[in-house]
Every structure is written in C-alpha cells, then in structure tokens.
Enzyme design. Structure first.
Site, PDB file in Angstrom:
ATOM      1  N   ILE A 137      18.787  -6.938  -3.594  1.00  6.84           N
ATOM      2  CA  ILE A 137      17.836  -5.913  -4.046  1.00  6.84           C
ATOM      3  C   ILE A 137      16.958  -5.427  -2.897  1.00  6.84           C
ATOM      4  O   ILE A 137      16.325  -4.387  -2.993  1.00  6.84           O
ATOM      5  CB  ILE A 137      16.941  -6.420  -5.207  1.00  6.84           C
ATOM      6  N   ASP A 138      16.923  -6.192  -1.800  1.00  2.00           N
ATOM      7  CA  ASP A 138      15.944  -5.894  -0.735  1.00  2.00           C
ATOM      8  C   ASP A 138      16.276  -4.687   0.139  1.00  2.00           C
ATOM      9  O   ASP A 138      15.419  -4.206   0.864  1.00  2.00           O
ATOM     10  CB  ASP A 138      15.775  -7.129   0.165  1.00  2.00           C
ATOM     11  N   MET A 180       9.209  -7.934  -4.596  1.00  2.00           N
ATOM     12  CA  MET A 180      10.066  -8.752  -3.727  1.00  2.00           C
ATOM     13  C   MET A 180      10.435  -8.024  -2.434  1.00  2.00           C
ATOM     14  O   MET A 180      10.388  -6.801  -2.356  1.00  2.00           O
ATOM     15  CB  MET A 180      11.336  -9.142  -4.461  1.00  2.00           C
ATOM     16  N   ALA A 197       1.452   5.672  -5.274  1.00  2.00           N
ATOM     17  CA  ALA A 197       0.478   4.576  -5.142  1.00  2.00           C
ATOM     18  C   ALA A 197      -0.546   4.973  -4.083  1.00  2.00           C
ATOM     19  O   ALA A 197      -0.291   5.853  -3.255  1.00  2.00           O
ATOM     20  CB  ALA A 197       1.210   3.306  -4.725  1.00  2.00           C
ATOM     21  N   LYS A 228     -10.857   9.026  -9.461  1.00  2.00           N
ATOM     22  CA  LYS A 228      -9.635   8.376  -9.940  1.00  2.00           C
ATOM     23  C   LYS A 228      -9.984   7.223 -10.865  1.00  2.00           C
ATOM     24  O   LYS A 228     -11.009   6.567 -10.669  1.00  2.00           O
ATOM     25  CB  LYS A 228      -8.848   7.797  -8.748  1.00  2.00           C
ATOM     26  N   GLU A 237       6.399  -8.596  -0.539  1.00  2.00           N
ATOM     27  CA  GLU A 237       6.380 -10.069  -0.466  1.00  2.00           C
ATOM     28  C   GLU A 237       6.281 -10.557   0.988  1.00  2.00           C
ATOM     29  O   GLU A 237       5.685 -11.585   1.277  1.00  2.00           O
ATOM     30  CB  GLU A 237       7.680 -10.572  -1.108  1.00  2.00           C
ATOM     31  N   HIS A 270      10.523 -12.386  -9.748  1.00  2.00           N
ATOM     32  CA  HIS A 270      11.930 -12.337 -10.150  1.00  2.00           C
ATOM     33  C   HIS A 270      12.214 -11.376 -11.300  1.00  2.00           C
ATOM     34  O   HIS A 270      13.385 -11.095 -11.583  1.00  2.00           O
ATOM     35  CB  HIS A 270      12.429 -13.748 -10.496  1.00  2.00           C
TER      36      HIS A 270
END
Ligand code: F6P
Length: 361
Positions: A137-138, A180, A197, A228, A237, A270
C-alpha cells in the site's frame, strides 16, 4: 511449463487476491496448474502449497471455486509473512528443492521491497524462472507508478478523513491523522491533496520535531483566524514522533495564544491496509497478473511487471500499461525512492512544498 507457484509476501495489500485469481484463471486457460505457497516464502521452505486451479475428471484445468470468489476480498487467501528463514541461503536452497519436488518451473512473487529482494536472490541462485508483481500500500516500489493496494488505501484514508472532518467542524477542532507508510510518505501526500488538508508531515522533508510542531502551530493559527472550523494535518508513519507527542507539544506551545484549543490525534494504522479492493486495484491486479504469467511463459525471469512506469525504457508487453523491468533495476530504484535520492521522491517533496501554502488557505 506445466506448473507454477505464486506467493504473497510482506504486508498484505488489497488486490493481492485479485492478482491470484487472475493468475489462476489465465494459467488454467493455458492448461497450467497454479499452486499458492502458504504464508509467503515460509510455505516454499516447508513445502506447504495449496492448488489454486483444479483438474476436472476429463483432464481440463479450471479455477478453484474459492479462489474465483476471492478476487473482491482484501488480505490474501494464501497468507503472507516476512520470512526470516528465507533471508538465509540455506532457506532458499530448501525452497528451491521444494519447488523442484512439486515440479514447478515458474514462480510469481507478489509483494514489496523485501519480497522482491527475495525473488531476485532466488532467480539468481536456483534454476527457476521468477517474476515479481508490486504489492504494497505504501507505493514505495521503483519502476512502477502504483502497486497493488495503493488506490484502495487512499480511498480508505479519504473516507476516514471525511468522517473526521465532520466531527472536527462540529467542534472547531484540529486533528493530526497518522497514515501508514514506514519508509515513504506517498499515502500522506496523496491523501493530503485529495482532502485539502491544511498540512502534511513527511519524513522526506527532513524537518525536526520542533519544526513540525511549528508547522502545526502555523496552520492552526492561520486556519482558525480565517474562520475555518476544521484543521486537518496528515502525518506519515515515517515521521517517528508519535501523533500524541506532537499534539501535546503543540498544545503546550500554544496554551497562551489559544487557551481553548483542542487538538485530537487519530492513528488509522492497519485499518488502511484492509478492505475490499477498489476497481483500480482489481483492474491493475488482473493486468499485472496477466503480464507476469505471460512473461514467465515467454521465458522471462528475474524481472517485475510495473504499471505505467514513470521512467522511460523497459520491455513492452502485450498490455501497453504493463512494462517489464529487471529486478536489479527495480530494487535500485526502490532504494533511491526510500533514501530520497530518486528524482521521483524529489519531485514529490518539491510538489508538496509548493502546495503547502495553498493547502493552508
Ligand atoms: O505494508 C507496509 C506497511 O504498511 C508499512 O507502512 C507499515 O509500517 C508496515 O506495513 C506495518 O506492517 P506490520 O504491522 O505487518 O509489521
């Protein structure tokens, strides 16, 4: 080639089952029997195999019903592990013996950096053809624009951050959300853009804990001053300071400026690695599976199939989006992605630095 083995190794990722299904189906279509090694390289060493195809009474090879149904499931139905035994030469010798005993002439390894390193070693030490498929997934694997699980993980992060944004806006709060990515901040960067973000904290920026706290303080001050109601900071991570520590330090630093400030920390962990694969991950898994199997049948070895690689070159396959690269080059580029010397990492960091002013608006 009559028999091949496939294994999933390292951190599981959504799309691994879809790749297994594709390999089993395509293999069966060519009369090939496909076996899964249980729990990654450990299964090779122990001779622990499960057939993913099935031979009917008339000799026709088809796909195991459970494998066929698993394409939409997260995780991996043949298990995964980070095998310590396979790192030793002796482990790889035994694995090669087990493959020979089974009569397997080809191996497909689905996994990340460590798994592909093992595949490269086996391809060079044993007389068996080995192909890799990027699964992590990284998104920290060289010579591929994406790897299995990245798209699903990003969708999960975006959904979680949407939920967090709802409650943040209700209470006018700031959140630091950890995703992660031990060696690579890609998930944090990509989700930060998708979520608009206010800031993203990544190891690759090389900032000290103090500078990170200062970044958080700045976006909180300017964001709330602009009216905001949600301040969202996504942390990778790979930034070693825990979320809770950064939150405590920021609150401490800002207690005079904003005495009523409330910051919350959420570690998605996870949760991001599980779940049923997205359309994109299933499609990429099917096409990479097809590319890996066809490459094996054409005699390729010690290579990985990548998806629309960000670098020119490579040997084209029947699918224009699937390109073969030597595992040596893949591992070299993976090292550069992780240590920051890769142009891809530099471009990502430069883009995020440029975007940071806009994100904070
Ligand atoms: O799959 C890679 C990864 O997701 C890293 O980002 C993370 O550090 C690691 O797996 C954690 O894996 P595990 O808990 O299985 O050791």
């Amino acid at each position: 080639m009559k028999r091949i083995v496939v294994l999933t190794s390292g951190g599981d990722s959504p799309g691994m089952n879809a790749a297994l299904r594709a390999i089993a189906k395509l293999g069966a279509g060519q009369g090939l029997r496909v076996f899964g090694s249980i729990d990654g390289y450990d299964g090779l060493i122990d001779g622990n195999f499960r057939e993913l195809t099935k031979v009917l009474s008339d000799g026709v090879v088809t796909v195991d019903i459970e494998v066929d149904a698993a394409g939409g499931q997260g995780g991996t139905i043949i298990g995964s592990a980070r095998s310590m035994r396979f790192r030793e030469t002796q482990g790889r010798v035994v694995a090669a013996e087990q493959l020979a005993k089974l009569g397997a002439e080809g191996l497909i390894v689905i996994g990340g950096n460590g798994s592909l390193t093992g595949a490269h070693a086996l391809a060079n030490e044993a007389g068996i053809k080995v192909m890799g498929i990027p699964g992590s997934i990284d998104n920290d694997i060289g010579c591929t624009a994406t790897s299995l699980g990245v798209d699903t993980a990003l969708n999960t992060i975006v959904e979680a951050c949407d939920r967090i944004s709802d409650t943040a806006r209700a209470h006018r709060r700031a959140f630091v959300v950890e995703v992660m990515g031990r060696d690579c901040g890609y998930l944090a960067m990509a989700s930060a853009i998708a979520m608009a973000a206010d800031a993203v904290l990544i190891r690759e920026s090389g900032k000290s804990e103090d500078q990170l706290v200062d970044d958080i303080r700045q976006v909180i001050l300017s964001g709330f001053a602009r009216g905001k109601r949600r301040i969202l900071i996504i942390k990778a991570e790979g930034v070693t300071a825990p979320c809770t520590r950064l939150v405590r330090m920021t609150e401490e630093r800002m207690k005079q400026e904003l005495p009523t400030l409330e910051i919350r920390a959420t570690v998605l962990g996870h949760v991001v690695r599980g779940g049923s694969p997205s359309y994109a991950d299933r499609a990429v898994a099917g096409r990479l599976g097809f590319g890996a199997l066809n490459s094996l049948l054409k005699g390729a070895t010690d290579e990985m199939v990548g998806w629309l690689p960000p670098v020119p070159g490579g040997t084209p396959t029947a699918d224009s989006s699937v390109v073969r690269f030597s595992l040596e080059r893949v591992l070299e580029e993976t090292r550069a992605l992780i240590d920051g010397s890769s142009p891809v990492t530099k471009r990502r960091v430069a883009l995020m630095t440029q975007a940071s002013g806009v994100l904070a608006l």
